[in-house]
Write a protein that holds these residues in place. Structure first.
Motif, PDB file in Angstrom:
ATOM      1  N   GLU A   3      -9.161   2.384  -0.468  1.00  0.00           N
ATOM      2  CA  GLU A   3      -9.784   1.160  -0.976  1.00  0.00           C
ATOM      3  C   GLU A   3      -9.696   0.039   0.064  1.00  0.00           C
ATOM      4  N   TRP A   4      -8.538  -0.141   0.693  1.00  0.00           N
ATOM      5  CA  TRP A   4      -8.346  -1.196   1.695  1.00  0.00           C
ATOM      6  C   TRP A   4      -9.251  -0.968   2.903  1.00  0.00           C
ATOM      7  N   LEU A   5      -9.325   0.283   3.389  1.00  0.00           N
ATOM      8  CA  LEU A   5     -10.163   0.596   4.541  1.00  0.00           C
ATOM      9  C   LEU A   5     -11.641   0.404   4.233  1.00  0.00           C
ATOM     10  N   ARG A   6     -12.058   0.772   3.034  1.00  0.00           N
ATOM     11  CA  ARG A   6     -13.461   0.549   2.636  1.00  0.00           C
ATOM     12  C   ARG A   6     -13.782  -0.936   2.584  1.00  0.00           C
ATOM     13  N   MET A  64       0.864  -1.170   0.000  1.00  0.00           N
ATOM     14  CA  MET A  64       0.000   0.000   0.000  1.00  0.00           C
ATOM     15  C   MET A  64       0.906   1.228   0.000  1.00  0.00           C
ATOM     16  N   HIS A  65       0.831   1.999  -1.093  1.00  0.00           N
ATOM     17  CA  HIS A  65       1.750   3.133  -1.242  1.00  0.00           C
ATOM     18  C   HIS A  65       1.053   4.461  -1.498  1.00  0.00           C
ATOM     19  N   THR A  66      -0.237   4.437  -1.830  1.00  0.00           N
ATOM     20  CA  THR A  66      -0.938   5.681  -2.140  1.00  0.00           C
ATOM     21  C   THR A  66      -2.166   5.828  -1.246  1.00  0.00           C
ATOM     22  N   ARG A  67      -2.637   7.069  -1.136  1.00  0.00           N
ATOM     23  CA  ARG A  67      -3.875   7.304  -0.392  1.00  0.00           C
ATOM     24  C   ARG A  67      -5.015   6.499  -0.973  1.00  0.00           C
ATOM     25  N   GLU A  68      -5.083   6.435  -2.303  1.00  0.00           N
ATOM     26  CA  GLU A  68      -6.166   5.713  -2.947  1.00  0.00           C
ATOM     27  C   GLU A  68      -6.164   4.237  -2.560  1.00  0.00           C
ATOM     28  N   ASN A  88       1.143   0.742   7.640  1.00  0.00           N
ATOM     29  CA  ASN A  88       1.062   0.612   9.095  1.00  0.00           C
ATOM     30  C   ASN A  88       0.036   1.577   9.681  1.00  0.00           C
ATOM     31  N   ALA A  89      -0.035   2.782   9.145  1.00  0.00           N
ATOM     32  CA  ALA A  89      -1.000   3.763   9.635  1.00  0.00           C
ATOM     33  C   ALA A  89      -2.428   3.298   9.362  1.00  0.00           C
ATOM     34  N   ALA A  90      -2.673   2.760   8.170  1.00  0.00           N
ATOM     35  CA  ALA A  90      -4.011   2.256   7.843  1.00  0.00           C
ATOM     36  C   ALA A  90      -4.380   1.090   8.761  1.00  0.00           C
TER      37      ALA A  90
END
Length: 103
Positions: free
Chosen positions: A9-12, A1-5, A79-81
């Motif tokens: 998507e992962w959090l959704r 995971m490298h971008t906000r997008e 890690n933040a997500a």
């Protein structure tokens, strides 16, 4: 995971509200849980809100669910997500245990 997008998507996929927000904290990811549906408007508010944001050369999270924002440095965006998802999952579980009819 490298971008906000990718983070959004992962959090959704994990069942959270997630959206990009560009403001004073920079290019952040807003993550919400526990929607409040009885506000009588088209705006959805959340009982719990965490922002993922860039700080220096890493990513941090700020929990805005209480009166004072709790900040944690996480290193990578991934890690933040993960930290945000874990914190919100715990908050929702605590809600369910404390107020089973409201969760």
């Amino acid at each position: 995971m490298h971008t906000r997008e990718e983070a959004i998507e992962w959090l959704r996929k994990k069942g959270f509200h997630a959206a990009a927000r560009d403001w004073s904290l920079g290019k952040t990811v807003c993550v919400g849980a526990g929607p409040i549906s009885n506000l009588g408007s088209s705006i959805t508010a959340f009982r719990h809100m965490i922002y993922i944001y860039p700080e220096s050369e890493q990513w941090s999270i700020s929990d805005w669910s209480s009166q004072s924002a709790v900040i944690k440095m996480c290193g990578s965006l991934e890690n933040a997500a993960l930290e945000a998802a874990n914190a919100l999952t715990k908050k929702l579980a605590d809600d369910a245990a404390t107020h089973p009819t409201e969760a």
